[in-house]
Scaffold this active site. Structure first.
Site, PDB file in Angstrom:
ATOM      1  N   PHE A  67       0.850  -1.190   0.000  1.00 30.64           N
ATOM      2  CA  PHE A  67       0.000   0.000   0.000  1.00 30.64           C
ATOM      3  C   PHE A  67       0.885   1.238   0.000  1.00 30.64           C
ATOM      4  O   PHE A  67       1.669   1.442   0.931  1.00 30.64           O
ATOM      5  CB  PHE A  67      -0.950   0.045   1.196  1.00 30.64           C
ATOM      6  CG  PHE A  67      -1.898   1.212   1.098  1.00 30.64           C
ATOM      7  CD1 PHE A  67      -3.027   1.154   0.287  1.00 30.64           C
ATOM      8  CD2 PHE A  67      -1.636   2.400   1.767  1.00 30.64           C
ATOM      9  CE1 PHE A  67      -3.882   2.246   0.148  1.00 30.64           C
ATOM     10  CE2 PHE A  67      -2.496   3.501   1.639  1.00 30.64           C
ATOM     11  CZ  PHE A  67      -3.619   3.416   0.831  1.00 30.64           C
ATOM     12  N   ASP A  92       9.225   2.542   1.937  1.00 33.98           N
ATOM     13  CA  ASP A  92       8.031   3.300   2.310  1.00 33.98           C
ATOM     14  C   ASP A  92       7.826   3.104   3.817  1.00 33.98           C
ATOM     15  O   ASP A  92       7.297   2.089   4.259  1.00 33.98           O
ATOM     16  CB  ASP A  92       6.825   2.813   1.515  1.00 33.98           C
ATOM     17  CG  ASP A  92       5.541   3.564   1.877  1.00 33.98           C
ATOM     18  OD1 ASP A  92       5.513   4.234   2.937  1.00 33.98           O
ATOM     19  OD2 ASP A  92       4.564   3.470   1.119  1.00 33.98           O
ATOM     20  N   LYS A 150       2.428   9.975   8.155  1.00 26.02           N
ATOM     21  CA  LYS A 150       1.614   9.590   9.316  1.00 26.02           C
ATOM     22  C   LYS A 150       2.032  10.182  10.670  1.00 26.02           C
ATOM     23  O   LYS A 150       1.573  11.244  11.051  1.00 26.02           O
ATOM     24  CB  LYS A 150       1.499   8.077   9.378  1.00 26.02           C
ATOM     25  CG  LYS A 150       0.635   7.547   8.222  1.00 26.02           C
ATOM     26  CD  LYS A 150       0.047   6.179   8.452  1.00 26.02           C
ATOM     27  CE  LYS A 150      -1.075   5.919   7.470  1.00 26.02           C
ATOM     28  NZ  LYS A 150      -0.742   5.076   6.336  1.00 26.02           N
TER      29      LYS A 150
HETATM   30  C1  LIG Z   1      -0.977   5.340   4.892  1.00 20.89           C
HETATM   31  C2  LIG Z   1       0.087   4.927   3.966  1.00 20.89           C
HETATM   32  C3  LIG Z   1       0.367   5.640   2.794  1.00 20.89           C
HETATM   33  C4  LIG Z   1      -0.487   6.788   2.326  1.00 20.89           C
HETATM   34  O1  LIG Z   1      -0.433   7.872   3.196  1.00 20.89           O
HETATM   35  P1  LIG Z   1      -1.503   9.061   3.028  1.00 20.89           P
HETATM   36  O2  LIG Z   1      -1.002  10.101   3.993  1.00 20.89           O
HETATM   37  O3  LIG Z   1      -2.835   8.514   3.374  1.00 20.89           O
HETATM   38  O4  LIG Z   1      -1.429   9.517   1.625  1.00 20.89           O
HETATM   39  C5  LIG Z   1       1.446   5.244   2.037  1.00 20.89           C
HETATM   40  N1  LIG Z   1       2.215   4.209   2.394  1.00 20.89           N
HETATM   41  C6  LIG Z   1       1.980   3.500   3.509  1.00 20.89           C
HETATM   42  C7  LIG Z   1       2.880   2.369   3.871  1.00 20.89           C
HETATM   43  C8  LIG Z   1       0.897   3.814   4.336  1.00 20.89           C
HETATM   44  O5  LIG Z   1       0.643   3.085   5.412  1.00 20.89           O
END
Ligand SMILES: *Cc1c(COP(=O)(O)O)cnc(C)c1O
Length: 396
Positions: free
Chosen positions: A137, A222, A251
């Site tokens: 994700f 990520d 986050k």
């Molecule tokens: C939540 C998340 C995203 C996206 O972040 P947003 O601030 O909602 O755009 C990307 N990568 C990972 C691993 C995430 O958990």
């Protein structure tokens, strides 16, 4: 009392979220309250955002102070809290330079662009492809969505951005096999979050790093969900002792305020020159001040070690729940999950009724991502409610 808010939301807010029927209006530490005054212990943390707990006094005070001084100016000028935050982030990580934005998906867009630009600058204009993992994700904007290898998120939004190749997570041979002359990077969550709290072999990230080095391509971590103490260290790449070339953050970075960042080594970051990328709000004084305050708390002596001790206890307690519906209890740091044999949404609703917020992903995986300040006592109370709830589900 929650009703008005729910009605207004249903009528006027885009229907992109399946929401539970409560409206949260106040938070303090690991607790939140809804409009009717009902209290919940929060094992969701705004989806791994409120790592310090809600409204941490240091963050609140930094925001108040900065709000009275300067909220926003353009990146046409130098910005004091931004420069300080960049210094702090680079001193705490492998990175030399940071690009600031406002969210996780934006951070990943920046990483995708930088990876391409890095090879473009070497005259390798065909080397544009990024390998990502099944069940990953990376966000909802089209670039990050194309990087996200989950069909359910793609439905209805094609054509996607070309240039992504998907391989199974935690599978080094498949990754190696997928590399061609066109590959410029491997992008991976050190631990998959939304995809199910999938914890790879301890040597996985190191293995990916080795593949990248052998092929002269970039490793993008990520760390949007794993960052800022969630997995036991400030960043998950430290847990696995493998430094990426680029990492993306968001986050939990600013104690609840919207922010994102893409950080990298000088070698790659030199491809971002004036005019190549930008974000109007990126690195604004308010968000950066909140992030500085938040990082200050996270890096205080004993803060993470105490959280890790509590997290070990939490995993132990989850493993002790004896119920045939449970397929597996797993976790790393304060990033835990119970995988069930059945859908878990009834459990989420039952726990909510009893004053506990938890989250269910991939239909059958209960995810626990509480503030890092959660106490053993609060964990005990959740485990007791959860055990009963699971027993009820098993008898259905
Ligand atoms: C939540 C998340 C995203 C996206 O972040 P947003 O601030 O909602 O755009 C990307 N990568 C990972 C691993 C995430 O958990």
């Amino acid at each position: 009392m929650n009703k008005n808010i729910i009605q207004l939301t249903k009528k006027h807010v885009a229907g992109t979220y399946g929401r539970y029927p409560i409206a949260l209006v106040k938070g303090k530490g690991s607790k939140v309250w809804d409009k009717s005054g009902k209290q919940y212990i929060d094992f969701v943390s705004g989806l791994a955002v409120d790592n310090l707990g809600h409204c941490h006094p240091a963050v609140v005070s930094a925001i108040k102070k900065q709000a009275g001084k300067l909220i926003h100016v353009s990146n046409l000028y130098h910005i004091e809290p931004q420069s300080q935050l960049a210094e702090k982030l680079t001193s705490l990580s492998f990175a030399d330079k940071v690009f600031f934005c406002n969210s996780g998906t934006e951070a990943n867009e920046a990483a995708i662009k930088l990876a391409r630009k890095f090879f473009f600058d070497q005259g390798k204009t065909q080397q544009t492809e990024i390998i990502t993992m099944h069940n990953s994700f990376h966000g909802r904007t089209l670039g990050s969505l194309s990087a996200t290898a989950q069909k359910k998120f793609h439905t209805g939004f094609k054509p996607l951005l070309p240039g992504f190749k998907y391989v199974p997570f935690n599978n080094l041979p498949a990754t190696r096999k997928a590399i061609t002359k066109k590959t410029c990077a491997i992008m991976v969550e050190p631990i998959q979050g939304e995809g199910g709290v999938n914890i790879p072999d301890p040597s996985y990230l190191k293995g990916l790093k080795k593949i990248c080095q052998e092929h002269g391509i970039l490793l993008i971590a990520d760390e949007v969900q794993t960052g800022f103490g969630r997995t036991g260290k400030l960043f998950a790449y430290e847990v696995y002792k493998a430094k990426p070339d680029i990492m993306t953050l968001a986050k939990a970075m600013a104690g609840g305020v919207a922010i994102g960042a893409m950080a990298g080594t000088n070698r790659v970051m030199k491809s971002f020159v004036p005019g190549t990328h930008a974000a109007t709000f990126g690195g604004n004084p308010l968000a950066c001040s909140a992030a500085l305050a938040s990082l200050q708390v996270l890096t205080e002596k004993n803060f993470l070690s105490k959280a890790n001790e509590t997290a070990t206890y939490f995993l132990q307690r989850l493993k002790e729940i004896d119920n045939p519906i449970i397929k597996e209890a797993r976790g790393i740091g304060m990033f835990l999950a119970l995988e069930l044999q059945k859908p878990g949404n009834d459990i989420v609703i039952d726990c909510m009724k009893q004053g506990f917020l938890i989250n269910c992903i991939q239909q059958n995986i209960l995810r626990f991502i509480p503030p890092l300040i959660i106490t053993k006592k609060e964990i005990d109370s959740l485990v007791s409610v959860l055990s009963n709830s699971l027993a009820k589900l098993n008898n259905k």
